[in-house]
Design an enzyme around this catalytic site. Structure first.
Site, PDB file in Angstrom:
ATOM      1  N   LYS A 120       0.828  -1.199   0.000  1.00  0.00           N
ATOM      2  CA  LYS A 120       0.000   0.000   0.000  1.00  0.00           C
ATOM      3  C   LYS A 120       0.866   1.255   0.000  1.00  0.00           C
ATOM      4  CE  LYS A 120      -1.825   1.694   3.699  1.00  0.00           C
ATOM      5  NZ  LYS A 120      -2.615   1.904   4.942  1.00  0.00           N
ATOM      6  N   ASP A 138      -6.482   1.282   1.141  1.00  0.00           N
ATOM      7  CA  ASP A 138      -6.512   1.441   2.594  1.00  0.00           C
ATOM      8  C   ASP A 138      -7.895   1.074   3.088  1.00  0.00           C
ATOM      9  OD1 ASP A 138      -8.108   3.543   1.801  1.00  0.00           O
ATOM     10  OD2 ASP A 138      -7.112   5.039   3.051  1.00  0.00           O
TER      11      ASP A 138
END
Length: 249
Positions: A120, A138
């Protein structure tokens, strides 16, 4: 969602915010990387408060090493998990100086090899700093993807893969920002503000909150399950009936 609905979904989000950006504050690619590492399990607002003074003095990996781990901790002690984050930031700075000439690499594998940098974080850096068509999933994007049926998946990676396949041009670079901001400010976890959502009619969420006075989102009614008919154990002449055994899990 159909292909046309997905295009319209992003067209409307883009119309409301034509040039979306991360809410993290930074002055260069290295500061962006540090800010994203610090933002894990923390808010952008909290990270920005901690890094404003830090980034006035620290602009390069070498300057971070000169500051040292204890000096860094003094700046970021208001951020959750600051001890581990300080250690990782110093370690990744050492690697950047030693192996990359002090520059942040524009490569996902090289980024994820750095301490404290997961997929991420790497996707955020690639997208924000280098304009890559990446989708950093997220908690907000994971929720919006599943709730709207835009990109359903049981894991962040599954949602990311769906987004990679479904998001059309010219929205691919900005999609990550639009989805995060939409989840942060409109499609909220406990009480999505569907009454002011620009894409509510395209959304697959059945328990929409269309009343602004409602306290929380109504829970979808569970599907009725057919009741299994219990079979009575057979008796044999002169033998006791054995108690049923619990199924192992």
């Amino acid at each position: 969602m159909t292909r046309d609905q997905i295009f319209e979904f992003f067209r409307r989000l883009a119309e409301g915010n034509p040039a979306p950006e991360t809410e993290l504050e930074y002055g260069n690619v290295y500061q962006l990387l540090v800010a994203v590492v610090l933002s894990a399990q923390a808010t952008d607002v909290g990270v920005n408060k901690a890094t404003r003074a830090l980034f006035r003095d620290v602009r390069t990996p070498q300057q971070m090493l000169d500051l040292g781990e204890e000096g860094l901790k003094a700046h970021i002690k208001t951020i959750g998990l600051f001890n581990a984050k300080a250690k990782n930031t110093i370690l990744l700075s050492e690697i950047l100086v030693r192996d990359h000439g002090g520059e942040v690499p524009a490569d996902r594998d090289a980024l994820t090899a750095l301490p404290g940098v997961g997929r991420k974080t790497a996707n955020v850096v690639l997208n924000c700093a280098f304009g890559a068509e990446t989708f950093a999933v997220d908690t907000h994007i994971f929720r919006v993807g599943n709730r709207t049926a835009l990109a359903k998946g049981k894991t962040p990676l599954a949602v990311e893969k769906h987004l990679e396949k479904k998001v059309p041009q010219p929205f691919r670079v900005g999609a990550h920002h639009w989805l995060i901001l939409h989840g942060r400010y409109v499609c909220k976890a406990r009480r999505p503000e569907c009454w002011r959502c620009p894409v509510a009619d395209l959304c697959g969420f059945k328990a929409k909150v269309l009343d602004p006075t409602a306290r929380s989102a109504p829970k979808p009614k569970p599907k009725a399950k057919a009741k299994a008919k219990a079979r009575k154990p057979e008796r044999t002449s002169g033998q006791p009936v054995a108690a049923p055994q619990e199924a192992s899990t």
